[in-house]
Write a protein that holds these residues in place. Structure first.
Motif, PDB file in Angstrom:
ATOM      1  N   GLY A  87     -11.997 -29.732   6.851  1.00  0.00           N
ATOM      2  CA  GLY A  87     -11.101 -28.879   6.338  1.00  0.00           C
ATOM      3  C   GLY A  87     -11.874 -27.879   5.432  1.00  0.00           C
ATOM      4  N   SER A  88     -11.134 -27.088   4.670  1.00  0.00           N
ATOM      5  CA  SER A  88     -11.485 -26.030   3.794  1.00  0.00           C
ATOM      6  C   SER A  88     -12.412 -26.666   2.787  1.00  0.00           C
ATOM      7  N   ARG A  89     -13.516 -26.224   2.381  1.00  0.00           N
ATOM      8  CA  ARG A  89     -14.253 -26.891   1.147  1.00  0.00           C
ATOM      9  C   ARG A  89     -15.239 -25.894   0.671  1.00  0.00           C
ATOM     10  N   PRO A 149     -28.063 -16.848  -4.145  1.00  0.00           N
ATOM     11  CA  PRO A 149     -28.562 -18.496  -4.383  1.00  0.00           C
ATOM     12  C   PRO A 149     -27.543 -18.718  -5.697  1.00  0.00           C
ATOM     13  N   GLY A 150     -26.848 -19.930  -5.489  1.00  0.00           N
ATOM     14  CA  GLY A 150     -25.879 -20.301  -6.635  1.00  0.00           C
ATOM     15  C   GLY A 150     -24.559 -19.536  -6.400  1.00  0.00           C
ATOM     16  N   SER A 151     -24.166 -18.743  -5.469  1.00  0.00           N
ATOM     17  CA  SER A 151     -22.838 -18.311  -4.965  1.00  0.00           C
ATOM     18  C   SER A 151     -22.087 -19.411  -4.494  1.00  0.00           C
ATOM     19  N   VAL A 152     -20.861 -19.524  -4.737  1.00  0.00           N
ATOM     20  CA  VAL A 152     -20.047 -20.460  -4.069  1.00  0.00           C
ATOM     21  C   VAL A 152     -19.179 -19.827  -2.898  1.00  0.00           C
ATOM     22  N   VAL A 153     -19.101 -20.421  -1.922  1.00  0.00           N
ATOM     23  CA  VAL A 153     -18.377 -19.907  -0.822  1.00  0.00           C
ATOM     24  C   VAL A 153     -17.453 -20.821  -0.231  1.00  0.00           C
ATOM     25  N   THR A 154     -16.342 -20.733   0.381  1.00  0.00           N
ATOM     26  CA  THR A 154     -15.337 -21.611   0.809  1.00  0.00           C
ATOM     27  C   THR A 154     -15.501 -21.544   2.413  1.00  0.00           C
ATOM     28  N   ILE A 155     -15.894 -22.704   3.435  1.00  0.00           N
ATOM     29  CA  ILE A 155     -16.155 -22.624   4.494  1.00  0.00           C
ATOM     30  C   ILE A 155     -15.084 -23.710   5.216  1.00  0.00           C
ATOM     31  N   GLU A 156     -14.977 -23.478   6.503  1.00  0.00           N
ATOM     32  CA  GLU A 156     -14.141 -24.504   7.211  1.00  0.00           C
ATOM     33  C   GLU A 156     -14.827 -24.843   8.384  1.00  0.00           C
ATOM     34  N   GLY A 157     -14.849 -26.044   8.877  1.00  0.00           N
ATOM     35  CA  GLY A 157     -15.263 -26.407   9.969  1.00  0.00           C
ATOM     36  C   GLY A 157     -16.299 -27.593   9.777  1.00  0.00           C
ATOM     37  N   PRO A 158     -17.335 -27.847  10.666  1.00  0.00           N
ATOM     38  CA  PRO A 158     -17.702 -27.220  11.886  1.00  0.00           C
ATOM     39  C   PRO A 158     -16.384 -27.149  12.945  1.00  0.00           C
ATOM     40  N   ARG A 159     -16.451 -26.364  13.878  1.00  0.00           N
ATOM     41  CA  ARG A 159     -15.739 -26.298  15.127  1.00  0.00           C
ATOM     42  C   ARG A 159     -16.439 -26.343  16.265  1.00  0.00           C
ATOM     43  N   ALA A 160     -16.335 -27.178  17.620  1.00  0.00           N
ATOM     44  CA  ALA A 160     -17.022 -26.889  18.644  1.00  0.00           C
ATOM     45  C   ALA A 160     -16.408 -26.353  19.620  1.00  0.00           C
ATOM     46  N   MET A 161     -16.785 -24.920  20.167  1.00  0.00           N
ATOM     47  CA  MET A 161     -16.223 -24.258  21.098  1.00  0.00           C
ATOM     48  C   MET A 161     -17.326 -23.817  22.310  1.00  0.00           C
ATOM     49  N   PHE A 162     -18.487 -24.461  22.091  1.00  0.00           N
ATOM     50  CA  PHE A 162     -19.712 -23.923  22.909  1.00  0.00           C
ATOM     51  C   PHE A 162     -20.502 -25.177  22.927  1.00  0.00           C
TER      52      PHE A 162
END
Lengths: 321, 173
Positions: free
Chosen positions: A14-16, A97-110
């Protein structure tokens, strides 16, 4: 997506929030990011060729993970700066470096076929990212592969890594040579080989055309698109929202997705080019549908009950929203 | 289509064979034609003629299915090949299984069965696979260990055989 309620934290997709641990240029236009989980917890393993979705200031973008996917403690992506000033520019210009990003996944489509006997891996430009993941996965688990990498001189991301992956690499720097190599290598693979290609739309068309011409069935020709051919603006049409009966005019050159959103009907979307499948909406009825996405199978198109509203159009479409 | 045709409707996974030999798939770039026994000869001849100039073909004719010979023939092919098999049911089933094991996709396989009175049966007790005269759901004697077997009415496409288990296995002695 299956709820992960009962799963171990190592399987969270999930989103993290992740912290940028490193952000290095690998070519003048490509930046490689190392992302560590902010909460320090484990990160989910993934199938080769998977991607994560990054929340950027300009929207949600999908980027392929470059690792082999087995027991990762970090996620790594390589981002090409696109000239549209979108999310990739934000990643290049705003993250450090040090920035925070929100990511979701991993998702497999390949993902790789579990029963492949050999792999023909084909990369064009930044399409090297999922191909590198496939190559590393095969190297880790004792598979065999052959790689074709087509790139502009001086602009090849991960050239050394792919050369060092342990498999023969055929390199091409022109369209003609790429075509030649594809024809030559398609003609000489053992039975049971599966091919995987990621690259610009024109290269993927050539890949499919030459694969079929070499007698390969569709089921052996896997591909991941990150960009579709430019679409014409299309004809204006009217969409009806089933739940409210609201009628929404969709002008030529405006997507159904944008028209719905303007009318206050939000639809989740991501790639906005008919590739990712995020904006699929149900169709209750339609006089005609013009599917222009790369997601729906021919059978799903014939069923005429859903549409990728970012690219596809129609006439008198009643959307199931 | 060889593999599709093997799965019967109604949940019974029994082979259903076409009554006429399948035609040559013109989208192939090379062809491997395998014929077993004298009845397959004319089928393979017709296929070889129809392949004509579509691409190079390799023809393997033999009396019976021989795993080593079939595996070697499969190993010499390249992707783009179409594999066509004709012969008695047991030889065809075992050859199709070997082709799948070598990585052949369903679209790459075509087949024709010249007789259906023989089945490959995998004996659950001695683990040998032998061709026997039997019908799915019937009874056969394992030629290797002489156990009297129930031939289960399910084809394992992976093994190319039917499961046989001791008819008396449920009896307490």
């Amino acid at each position: 997506m299956i709820a992960a309620t009962h799963q171990h934290p190592a399987y969270r997709v999930g989103s993290r929030e992740f912290v940028v641990a490193a952000a290095e240029p690998v070519t003048p236009e490509v930046r490689h990011l190392v992302l560590m989980p902010r909460d320090g917890g484990p990160v989910a393993p993934y199938q080769a060729g998977s991607h994560v979705v990054v929340d950027t200031a300009a929207g949600r973008n999908a980027y392929s993970l470059t690792g082999d996917g087995s027991t990762p403690d970090r996620y790594e992506i390589s981002v090409l700066r696109c000239r549209d000033g979108g999310g990739s520019a934000w990643i290049h210009d705003e993250l450090a470096p040090g920035s925070v990003v929100t990511i979701e996944g991993p998702r497999a489509m390949f993902a790789p076929r579990y029963d492949q006997r050999h792999a023909l891996l084909v990369a064009g430009g930044i399409g090297i990212t999922p191909i590198l993941s496939h190559a590393r996965y095969l190297a880790r688990w004792g598979g065999t592969a052959e790689i074709i990498y087509s790139y502009r001189p001086g602009a090849a991301a991960h050239l050394n890594e792919i050369r060092d992956a342990g498999f023969p690499v055929h390199e091409a720097t022109t369209v003609a040579r790429t075509r030649e190599l594809l024809a030559e290598r398609f003609a000489d693979q053992p039975l049971g080989t599966h091919a995987y290609a990621c690259g610009p739309a024109a290269m993927l068309e050539t890949y499919r055309e030459l694969g079929l011409a070499a007698g390969w069935p569709e089921s052996r020709l896997h591909l991941e698109r990150f960009q579709l051919a430019d679409l014409d603006p299309g004809e204006p049409f009217t969409a009806t929202v089933r739940s409210t009966g609201a009628r929404v005019a969709v002008a030529a050159g405006t997507s159904l997705l944008d028209a719905l959103s303007e009318a206050g009907v939000a639809v989740a979307s991501m790639c906005r080019q008919g590739v990712c499948g995020e904006c699929r909406v149900g169709v209750a009825s339609a006089a005609s549908l013009d599917h222009r996405d790369a997601v729906l199978t021919p059978a799903e198109r014939d069923a005429a009950d859903s549409i990728m509203c970012c690219v596809s159009r129609g006439t008198d479409v009643e959307v199931d929203l | 289509m060889g593999t599709i045709a093997e799965v019967a409707p109604g949940g019974l996974s029994l082979p259903v064979w076409p009554s006429e030999p399948e035609t040559v798939d013109a989208t192939g770039r090379s062809y491997l034609l395998l014929g077993f026994g004298p009845e397959a000869a004319s089928v393979v001849d017709t296929w070889a003629r129809d392949v004509g100039a579509l691409g190079p073909s390799t023809i393997v004719r033999s009396a019976r299915f021989d795993p080593a010979a079939v595996t070697a023939a499969l190993a010499s092919t390249r992707c783009g090949v179409r594999i066509m098999v004709a012969g008695p049911q047991d030889d065809v089933l075992m050859t199709l299984a070997a082709a799948r094991e070598s990585g052949a996709e369903p679209e790459e396989l075509r087949s024709f069965v010249t007789r259906t009175d023989v089945l490959p049966v995998f004996c659950a007790h001695c683990r040998a696979t032998n061709s026997v005269e039997a019908v799915p759901g019937g009874i056969a004697v394992c030629p290797a260990c002489a156990t009297v077997l129930d031939v289960h009415p399910h084809l394992s496409a992976v093994r190319g055989s039917f499961l046989g288990s001791d008819t008396t296995a449920r009896e307490l002695t």
